[in-house]
Design a protein around this motif. Structure first.
Motif, mmCIF file in Angstrom:
data_model
loop_
_atom_site.group_PDB
_atom_site.id
_atom_site.type_symbol
_atom_site.label_atom_id
_atom_site.label_comp_id
_atom_site.label_asym_id
_atom_site.label_seq_id
_atom_site.Cartn_x
_atom_site.Cartn_y
_atom_site.Cartn_z
ATOM 1 N N LEU A 1 81.798 -114.500 -1.703
ATOM 2 C CA LEU A 1 80.412 -114.532 -2.123
ATOM 3 C C LEU A 1 79.965 -113.067 -2.374
ATOM 4 C CD1 LEU A 1 78.523 -116.958 0.454
ATOM 5 C CD2 LEU A 1 78.278 -116.996 -2.057
ATOM 6 N N GLY B 1 79.461 -121.143 1.660
ATOM 7 C CA GLY B 1 79.530 -121.300 2.925
ATOM 8 C C GLY B 1 79.653 -122.697 3.396
ATOM 9 N N GLY C 1 86.708 -118.345 -3.698
ATOM 10 C CA GLY C 1 85.955 -117.356 -4.310
ATOM 11 C C GLY C 1 85.053 -116.317 -2.920
ATOM 12 N N GLY D 1 76.547 -125.500 5.122
ATOM 13 C CA GLY D 1 77.192 -125.653 4.101
ATOM 14 C C GLY D 1 78.249 -126.752 4.069
ATOM 15 N N ARG E 1 87.228 -119.873 1.047
ATOM 16 C CA ARG E 1 88.120 -118.496 1.061
ATOM 17 C C ARG E 1 89.469 -118.810 1.372
ATOM 18 N NH1 ARG E 1 85.071 -113.794 4.007
ATOM 19 N NH2 ARG E 1 84.633 -115.178 5.429
ATOM 20 N N TYR F 1 74.444 -111.766 1.087
ATOM 21 C CA TYR F 1 75.600 -111.410 0.422
ATOM 22 C C TYR F 1 75.102 -110.321 -0.660
ATOM 23 C CZ TYR F 1 77.750 -114.890 3.705
ATOM 24 O OH TYR F 1 78.132 -115.404 4.596
ATOM 25 N N TYR G 1 67.095 -109.527 5.284
ATOM 26 C CA TYR G 1 68.126 -110.016 4.252
ATOM 27 C C TYR G 1 67.791 -111.542 3.557
ATOM 28 C CZ TYR G 1 70.999 -113.085 7.701
ATOM 29 O OH TYR G 1 71.455 -113.871 8.411
ATOM 30 N N LEU H 1 69.097 -121.183 1.630
ATOM 31 C CA LEU H 1 69.196 -121.275 3.182
ATOM 32 C C LEU H 1 68.372 -120.161 3.673
ATOM 33 C CD1 LEU H 1 69.560 -123.036 5.473
ATOM 34 C CD2 LEU H 1 71.933 -121.915 5.721
ATOM 35 N N SER H 2 67.076 -120.202 4.081
ATOM 36 C CA SER H 2 66.661 -119.039 4.519
ATOM 37 C C SER H 2 66.273 -118.996 5.942
ATOM 38 C CB SER H 2 65.450 -118.822 3.524
ATOM 39 O OG SER H 2 64.554 -117.549 3.769
ATOM 40 N N GLY I 1 81.373 -123.796 6.784
ATOM 41 C CA GLY I 1 80.360 -123.515 7.941
ATOM 42 C C GLY I 1 79.826 -124.589 8.377
ATOM 43 N N ASN J 1 64.408 -123.746 11.667
ATOM 44 C CA ASN J 1 64.688 -123.105 12.984
ATOM 45 C C ASN J 1 66.362 -122.775 13.164
ATOM 46 O OD1 ASN J 1 62.169 -123.195 13.549
ATOM 47 N ND2 ASN J 1 62.268 -124.782 15.049
ATOM 48 N N SER J 2 66.450 -122.307 14.505
ATOM 49 C CA SER J 2 67.879 -122.224 14.926
ATOM 50 C C SER J 2 68.676 -123.384 15.041
ATOM 51 C CB SER J 2 67.811 -121.700 16.330
ATOM 52 O OG SER J 2 67.353 -120.476 16.663
ATOM 53 N N PHE J 3 69.869 -123.351 14.617
ATOM 54 C CA PHE J 3 70.772 -124.665 14.431
ATOM 55 C C PHE J 3 71.091 -125.194 15.897
ATOM 56 C CE2 PHE J 3 72.793 -122.895 10.287
ATOM 57 C CZ PHE J 3 71.285 -122.738 9.691
HETATM 58 N N1 LIG Z 1 72.486 -120.205 12.912
HETATM 59 C C1 LIG Z 1 71.325 -120.294 12.946
HETATM 60 O O1 LIG Z 1 70.560 -120.447 13.904
HETATM 61 C C2 LIG Z 1 70.503 -120.020 11.825
HETATM 62 C C3 LIG Z 1 69.105 -120.306 11.437
HETATM 63 C C4 LIG Z 1 68.597 -120.051 10.497
HETATM 64 C C5 LIG Z 1 69.440 -119.578 9.144
HETATM 65 N N2 LIG Z 1 70.736 -119.247 9.259
HETATM 66 C C6 LIG Z 1 71.529 -118.930 8.048
HETATM 67 O O2 LIG Z 1 72.410 -119.919 7.757
HETATM 68 C C7 LIG Z 1 73.647 -119.308 7.589
HETATM 69 C C8 LIG Z 1 74.820 -120.129 7.721
HETATM 70 O O3 LIG Z 1 74.819 -120.367 9.145
HETATM 71 P P1 LIG Z 1 76.260 -121.280 9.351
HETATM 72 O O4 LIG Z 1 76.074 -121.585 10.999
HETATM 73 O O5 LIG Z 1 76.573 -122.200 8.588
HETATM 74 O O6 LIG Z 1 77.085 -120.121 9.570
HETATM 75 P P2 LIG Z 1 78.832 -120.090 9.704
HETATM 76 O O7 LIG Z 1 79.255 -121.667 10.483
HETATM 77 O O8 LIG Z 1 79.359 -118.960 10.215
HETATM 78 O O9 LIG Z 1 79.342 -120.246 8.247
HETATM 79 C C9 LIG Z 1 79.476 -119.289 7.357
HETATM 80 C C10 LIG Z 1 79.918 -119.649 6.051
HETATM 81 O O10 LIG Z 1 79.965 -118.657 5.074
HETATM 82 C C11 LIG Z 1 81.068 -118.324 4.644
HETATM 83 N N3 LIG Z 1 81.448 -117.075 4.177
HETATM 84 C C12 LIG Z 1 81.207 -115.871 5.013
HETATM 85 N N4 LIG Z 1 81.389 -114.944 4.196
HETATM 86 C C13 LIG Z 1 81.850 -115.411 2.970
HETATM 87 C C14 LIG Z 1 82.323 -114.667 1.831
HETATM 88 N N5 LIG Z 1 82.516 -113.304 1.729
HETATM 89 N N6 LIG Z 1 82.472 -115.196 0.768
HETATM 90 C C15 LIG Z 1 82.691 -116.668 0.656
HETATM 91 N N7 LIG Z 1 82.288 -117.491 1.790
HETATM 92 C C16 LIG Z 1 81.904 -116.601 2.789
HETATM 93 C C17 LIG Z 1 82.133 -118.714 5.760
HETATM 94 O O11 LIG Z 1 83.656 -119.102 5.358
HETATM 95 P P3 LIG Z 1 84.850 -118.737 5.981
HETATM 96 O O12 LIG Z 1 85.059 -120.158 6.705
HETATM 97 O O13 LIG Z 1 85.919 -118.487 5.021
HETATM 98 O O14 LIG Z 1 84.525 -117.674 6.877
HETATM 99 C C18 LIG Z 1 81.445 -120.009 6.168
HETATM 100 O O15 LIG Z 1 81.812 -121.262 5.438
HETATM 101 C C19 LIG Z 1 73.555 -118.004 8.564
HETATM 102 O O16 LIG Z 1 74.325 -116.949 8.010
HETATM 103 C C20 LIG Z 1 72.213 -117.513 8.474
HETATM 104 O O17 LIG Z 1 71.864 -116.672 7.275
HETATM 105 C C21 LIG Z 1 71.341 -119.606 10.408
#
Ligand SMILES: NC(=O)c1ccc[n+]([C@@H]2O[C@H](COP(=O)([O-])OP(=O)(O)OC[C@H]3O[C@@H](n4cnc5c(N)ncnc54)[C@H](OP(=O)(O)O)[C@@H]3O)[C@@H](O)[C@H]2O)c1
Length: 273
Positions: A47, A6, A45, A12, A31, A69, A107, A90-91, A9, A128-130
């Motif tokens: 995921l 990630g 790669g 990550g 990706r 994933y 999940y 990251l849960s 994102g 918590n929420s980001f």
């Molecule tokens: N947002 C919240 O409030 C929150 C709270 C608690 C937990 N979380 C968890 O944190 C996770 C990450 O949040 P985030 O805000 O960092 O998400 P994000 O900004 O949407 O980032 C998702 C990352 O995953 C990558 N990705 C998605 N599908 C993929 C695949 N098939 N193969 C490889 N890489 C892939 C994306 O790459 P690309 O750039 O290529 O799309 C991106 O780097 C969430 O999915 C959630 O499970 C979130």
């Protein structure tokens, strides 16, 4: 060497920044081509297809892993065979409750179970929420001064992704093996207060429009699959999650106070221009 999933994102990407800031070597699973800090190598790669980056596990000691994933058991098996020691997963705060019928909690729960069964050392981060979710208002900010907010009465102590990342990097360095780290931001703020902080930080007189529960329901269901819309309504509408409480885990693990929403807005103000 830490493998970061990630990496483009919010979370990550922050882990990549935290590794680079400390001069630690990282490998970012991406990706498509993206700029990475010095010391961070790209590997391509998917995921959902662990075989697509199996070679990238050579020399890796730790993996920062996102939940949700496909074929995670295969990825973890590859990691064991490659000699990886530890996963920082990251849960989510949703696992505080035992209700894994909620699609989001389900999940994350599945990922935690898979990591625990893998035999690798682990630390689970349940944030918590980001603060970066503020970007969900980006289109509205660009379109005008009124921001429609969901669950307007629910205060959330949102967390800066970089604090999650700093905790993750410490967990690769200092132990915390077998620990579940519940992570909050420094203060609980309602969406109305969050909009005020955003407006002040970008120099705009923003006004929050408190959406009703039925407006929120319709908006959620229009923007995501029904099981995830229902999950979010459960969390914040029915109160099945507590993201209002504040704890000291970020400060205890990193040795510094958690970043504020004002910090996040200042760093990201340019995105709202
Ligand atoms: N947002 C919240 O409030 C929150 C709270 C608690 C937990 N979380 C968890 O944190 C996770 C990450 O949040 P985030 O805000 O960092 O998400 P994000 O900004 O949407 O980032 C998702 C990352 O995953 C990558 N990705 C998605 N599908 C993929 C695949 N098939 N193969 C490889 N890489 C892939 C994306 O790459 P690309 O750039 O290529 O799309 C991106 O780097 C969430 O999915 C959630 O499970 C979130």
């Amino acid at each position: 060497m830490i493998l970061v999933t990630g990496a483009t994102g919010n979370a990550g990407g922050a882990v990549v920044q935290s590794l680079a800031a400390q001069g630690l070597a990282g490998r970012a699973v991406i990706r498509s081509e993206t700029a990475l800090p010095d010391g961070i190598e790209p590997v391509y790669g998917d995921l959902n297809q662990p075989d697509s980056f199996v070679d990238a596990l050579a020399g890796v000691t730790g993996i920062f892993l996102l939940s949700g994933y496909d074929r995670v058991e295969e990825l973890l098996g590859n990691a064991v065979r490659a000699g990886v020691r530890k996963v920082v997963l990251l849960s989510s705060s949703s696992l505080d409750s035992a209700d894994i019928s909620n699609a989001v909690a389900a999940y994350h729960h599945a990922a935690e179970e898979a990591v625990q069964a893998s035999g690798l050392e682990w630390t689970f981060l349940r944030p918590n929420s980001f603060m970066s979710n503020t970007l969900r208002w980006l289109d509205q900010v660009r379109a005008g001064d009124v921001i429609r907010v969901q669950f307007p009465e629910v205060p959330v102590s949102t967390i800066h992704p970089r604090d999650i990342a700093d905790v993750a990097v410490r967990a690769f360095q200092d132990g915390h093996d077998g620990e579940v780290l519940r992570l909050t931001g420094p203060v609980a703020l309602t969406p109305l207060e969050q909009v005020a902080i955003l407006g002040a930080g970008i120099g705009r007189a923003l006004t929050a429009y408190p959406m009703s529960r039925s407006e929120t329901h319709d908006a959620l269901h229009a923007s995501m699959p029904p099981q995830y819309a229902s999950a979010i309504e459960g969390f914040f509408g029915d109160g099945t999650i507590d993201e209002t409480s504040v704890n000291g885990t970020v400060a205890q693990v990193t040795g510094r106070a958690p970043r504020t929403l004002e910090d996040w807005v200042r760093e990201n103000a340019g995105l709202f221009a």
